[in-house]
Design a protein around this motif. Sequence first.
Motif, mmCIF file in Angstrom:
data_model
loop_
_atom_site.group_PDB
_atom_site.id
_atom_site.type_symbol
_atom_site.label_atom_id
_atom_site.label_comp_id
_atom_site.label_asym_id
_atom_site.label_seq_id
_atom_site.Cartn_x
_atom_site.Cartn_y
_atom_site.Cartn_z
ATOM 1 N N THR A 11 0.848 -1.193 0.000
ATOM 2 C CA THR A 11 0.000 0.000 0.000
ATOM 3 C C THR A 11 0.880 1.237 0.000
ATOM 4 O OG1 THR A 11 -1.665 -1.199 1.301
ATOM 5 C CG2 THR A 11 -1.885 1.203 1.157
ATOM 6 N N LEU A 12 0.583 2.159 -0.881
ATOM 7 C CA LEU A 12 1.233 3.472 -0.890
ATOM 8 C C LEU A 12 0.301 4.450 -0.191
ATOM 9 C CD1 LEU A 12 3.493 5.381 -1.745
ATOM 10 C CD2 LEU A 12 2.308 5.700 -3.920
ATOM 11 N N MET A 13 0.736 4.945 0.957
ATOM 12 C CA MET A 13 -0.100 5.830 1.745
ATOM 13 C C MET A 13 -0.164 7.214 1.093
ATOM 14 S SD MET A 13 -0.853 3.558 3.827
ATOM 15 C CE MET A 13 -1.980 4.561 4.751
ATOM 16 N N PRO A 14 -1.254 7.951 1.290
ATOM 17 C CA PRO A 14 -1.410 9.267 0.643
ATOM 18 C C PRO A 14 -0.678 10.398 1.348
ATOM 19 C CG PRO A 14 -3.371 8.738 1.907
ATOM 20 C CD PRO A 14 -2.467 7.549 2.016
ATOM 21 N N TYR A 15 0.213 10.062 2.265
ATOM 22 C CA TYR A 15 0.937 11.097 3.009
ATOM 23 C C TYR A 15 2.386 11.135 2.527
ATOM 24 C CZ TYR A 15 -3.103 10.241 6.001
ATOM 25 O OH TYR A 15 -4.373 10.079 6.461
ATOM 26 N N PRO A 16 2.879 12.281 2.112
ATOM 27 C CA PRO A 16 4.272 12.352 1.627
ATOM 28 C C PRO A 16 5.292 11.963 2.691
ATOM 29 C CG PRO A 16 3.038 14.330 1.006
ATOM 30 C CD PRO A 16 2.175 13.569 1.952
ATOM 31 N N GLU A 17 4.947 12.135 3.983
ATOM 32 C CA GLU A 17 5.892 11.781 5.041
ATOM 33 C C GLU A 17 6.174 10.286 5.089
ATOM 34 O OE1 GLU A 17 3.225 13.537 5.320
ATOM 35 O OE2 GLU A 17 3.561 15.420 6.414
ATOM 36 N N LEU A 18 5.267 9.466 4.562
ATOM 37 C CA LEU A 18 5.427 8.016 4.610
ATOM 38 C C LEU A 18 6.014 7.460 3.321
ATOM 39 C CD1 LEU A 18 2.077 7.007 6.364
ATOM 40 C CD2 LEU A 18 4.262 7.637 7.380
ATOM 41 N N TYR A 19 6.626 8.301 2.503
ATOM 42 C CA TYR A 19 7.180 7.824 1.240
ATOM 43 C C TYR A 19 8.594 7.288 1.413
ATOM 44 C CZ TYR A 19 8.278 7.714 -3.737
ATOM 45 O OH TYR A 19 8.653 7.307 -4.994
ATOM 46 N N ASN A 20 9.322 7.753 2.413
ATOM 47 C CA ASN A 20 10.680 7.281 2.677
ATOM 48 C C ASN A 20 10.670 6.275 3.822
ATOM 49 O OD1 ASN A 20 11.791 8.982 0.683
ATOM 50 N ND2 ASN A 20 11.824 10.695 2.127
ATOM 51 N N TRP A 21 11.670 5.391 3.821
ATOM 52 C CA TRP A 21 11.663 4.284 4.786
ATOM 53 C C TRP A 21 11.838 4.767 6.219
ATOM 54 C CZ3 TRP A 21 15.468 3.420 8.259
ATOM 55 C CH2 TRP A 21 16.718 3.994 8.031
ATOM 56 N N ASP A 22 12.640 5.818 6.450
ATOM 57 C CA ASP A 22 12.905 6.242 7.816
ATOM 58 C C ASP A 22 11.669 6.853 8.471
ATOM 59 O OD1 ASP A 22 12.964 8.280 6.022
ATOM 60 O OD2 ASP A 22 14.714 9.293 6.880
ATOM 61 N N THR A 23 10.980 7.753 7.767
ATOM 62 C CA THR A 23 9.777 8.355 8.332
ATOM 63 C C THR A 23 8.634 7.356 8.423
ATOM 64 O OG1 THR A 23 9.233 9.152 6.095
ATOM 65 C CG2 THR A 23 10.375 10.675 7.571
#
Length: 848
Positions: A153-165
Amino acid sequence: MVQAVLKATSSLDSQRHARMEVLKEKVEEEEAAEREEAAERAERGEKTKRPMEVRRGETTMTQEMLRDLERKLSEIEVSVPEKILTFTKDTIDTSKLPLSYQSNTLKEEHLLQVADNFSRQYSHLCPDRVPLFLHPLNECEVPKFVSTTIRPTLMPYPELYNWDTCAQFISDFLSMVPLPDPLKPPLYLYSSTTVLKYQKGNCFDFSTLLCSMLIGAGYDAYCVNGYGSRDLCYMDLTREVCPLTMKPKETVKEEEKAPPKKYAIKPPRDLTSRFEQEQEMKRQEAIKAEEENRRKQEEARLLEQENAKTDPLHGLRVHSWVLVLSGKREVPESFFIDPFTARSYSTQDDHFLGIESLWNHKNYWVNMQDCWNCCKELVFDLGDPVRWEYLLLGTDKPFLSLTEEEDEGMNDDDDVENLGKEDEDKSFDMPPSWVEQIEISPEAFETRCPNGKKVIQYKRAKLEKWAPYLNNNGLVCRLTTYKDLELHSYKSMQPEMDRVMEFYETARVDGLIKREETPKTMTEYYHGRPDFLSYRHVNFGPRMKKLALNSAESNPRPMVKITERFFRNPAKPANEDVAERVFLIAEERIQLRYHCRSDHITANKREFLRRMEVDSKGNKIIMTPDMCISFEVEPMEHTKKLLYQYEAMMKLKNEEKLSRHQAWESELEVLEILKLREEEEEAHTLTISIYDTKRNEKSKEYREAMERVLHEEHLRQVEAQLDYLAPFLAQLPPGEKLTRWQAVRLKEECLNDFKQRLIDKANLIQARFEKETQELQKQQQWYQENQVTLTPEDEDLYLSYCSQAMFRIRILEQRLSRHKELAPLKYLALEEKLYKDPRLVELLKVFV
C-alpha cells in the motif's frame, strides 16, 4: 512488567510465609517455656494446675488467632494488573470483518497444500531445524499464508514515502506487545487493518505492516523470521544512546590562504618560547589523556556490569524485522530495520543472531546458510537456490549466472522448450492478499502515538512525545537527560526543592551563572563581579513555627552558615586578598582564608569570635586578643594591633549582614521565578492554522455558515420544483376537466394559502425575536442585582452570553426585515406563475 509483577507476588508470598513461621516459632517457644516452668514448680511441690490452665487458655487463644491470621492471609491474592498490554484474539471484534478474513479461496487452499508439502520435505531433509513459520491463524482463526498477509500500500501522506519516516510512524503509532512464548513464533498473525485499529501488536505484526508500506512505496522489502538479542526483542533502549543527544560532526573548513603580496609588510617576529609552548601542549595532552582514560575506565566498568547480566536465552529469542535489499529506490546497500524502534542496522550487526526464513508478497525463502557467526556471513542473493530455498517458482529474483560450458550445453532449443514446459507446470502464482486496503485517517496520522503520548527510555535519557494540541502549552516533544543510569530525577514547581537554575551572565547585573537549591542548602556561582565573588553556599536550619501563614516570604528559613569564595584580586597583595570567608552564624564565628602567594606553600588564616556589642547588663564589650585567632606566614606588626582587628571585625559584621540580605533576596527571586513559570505554564494561547477547520473556531463557524447557506439554497430549489397546485387539485374529482370558475377558485386559494404561510413565517420570526429579547433582559436584570457578588468567571460567562444573544437577535432582525422585503415579491412571482401555468393559462386569459 509481567516479570516484575510475578516477582512482587512471589515476594509477598515469601514474606507472608516468613511471618507465619515467626509466629509459629513464638508459640512453640512459649509452650516450651510453660513446660519448663511447670516442671520447676512440680519439683518445688507447688500447685501448677490453675496457672497451667490459664497458660493453656492463652495458648489456645494464640493458636486461634494464628489460624485466623492464616485464613485471612490465604484470602489475600495478588493478581496481574490489567494495565499489562496484551493483544489476543479475545480482544478483537470479528463480527464485522469481511468474508476474505473468515474463509479461504480455492487458490489459497491450494497454496496451503503446497506449503504443507514444502514443510514436510523441509522437515525430512533438515530434521534438526525448527518448523517453518508458514501459515499462522488470523484473527478469525483461519490459516493464512504469511505472504498473503502482506498488502502493499502506498499511503497518501508524503511523510510516509521514505523508509525512515515510515518506520518512525509505525514505531510511534503502535504499542509493543511481547510474544507469548519468546522461543517460538506466534500462533496468530493478524491483518494490518486490525493492528492499525487496535494500535498494538507483536514484532511480526509490526514487520508485516512496515513491509506492506515499504513495498507500496517502491522498496525491495522482506519480513524476516529470525533470532535477536534480548534488548531487540523487548524494545529495550536503555543501553543505547539517544540519537538526539549525539552532536553532529563539525566539518572544519580550511581557510584559503591569501597569496602573499609582493610589497606587504612582514609580520613582527614571534618571540614566544617554543619550548614553553611544547610543554604546555604536552600538559594539555596529558590532561586530556587522563580524562579519556578515566572515561574509558568508567565505560568499561559499566559495560562489565551490563555484561554480567547475561541472557540465559541468548540466541534463542525469536524476533521479526524487515530486510531492505539494495537496488530499488536508489538503496546503495542492504540493511535491517527494527520495526519496534525504527532504527536501521547493518546486516552484520550483533543484535541479529540468525535467520530462519523471509518472505514478501510474492514468495517465501528459507535460509540454508549457517548462522554460526550471527548474520555477518550471510549472502542475501535470493536467486541462489543453494543459499536460499524458495517455495514458489514464480519468483522475480534472477538465478545465478551460469558458466560458458553450462551455457553452451543448454543452447539446444528442445531442451529450452522442455525446461520451459516443466517450469510452467510447476509454477504457481501467489494469490492476492486477503487483507483489506490499509487506510490511516488524517486524525490518526496526526495523533500518532496511542492515546496521544509515548515514552522511550534511553541510556541516561528519556524521550517523551505527544500528539499536536494534546497539551495546553503546545508541548509535542521533550528530552530529559540524566547524569546516572538510574535516571534519578526531582521535578517540582514547589519552592525549597532540589533544582538547578542556569542564567546568562551577560543578562544579569550580579553576574550569576548558576543556582543550585536543595531543601537545606542553596549554592550560587558568579562570574565577572567587581567584588570578585565567585561562589556562595548557604546552609539553612529548621524553620521556626509561626501562627501566621507559613510561607517563605513571611517565615524565611534561618541561615546557619554562609560560605563565600572570591577570585584573585590583582590590585591587592595575596596575603591580604580574601579567598574564602565563612560566616558561622549560629556559633557567632567568622573564618577567613587568604590567597596563597606564588612563593609560599600555605596561606594566611584568621578567625574572629563575633560577640554582641553589649552584654546582658547593657555594658559595651571591649575587644580582647582572644577574640581573634590568626595564622600568618609572615607576621606583620599592624595586624597584631587590637584596633586593626576591631575594624576588621566590624567590617566583617557589616559584610555578614549584606551576605544574609543577598541570600534572602535570592530566595525571594526563586519564588518569583517559580511563580512566573507557573503562570507561563497555565497561560498559553496556541496559534491554529486557518486551514485546520476542526480546531479553528472562526474557520469552523464560517464553514458551518456556508453549509447552512447552501442547504437553504437547496431547499429553495427543491421548493421551486414542487407542484404548488397539487394540494388544491387533489380536492377535485379525478379526471374531471377544470372549468373557468374552478380555475379562478384554485388561483385564489393558492394565493391565500401562500399569503398565510408568509404571515405565519413572519410571526414565527417575531416570536423568536421577542423570546430572545426577554431572556436577554432577564439576564441583564439578574446581572444588575448580583453585580457586586459576581466572580470574574461569572462575569465572563455573562458577557459571553450577552454577545451570543445579541448575535442571535441581530440575525432574527435581519431575517424579519429580509422576509418583509421579499414577501410581496414572492407573492407576485407566484401569481405570475399561476397565470402562466399550462393548466390554467387558457381559463384565466379573460382575467389578465
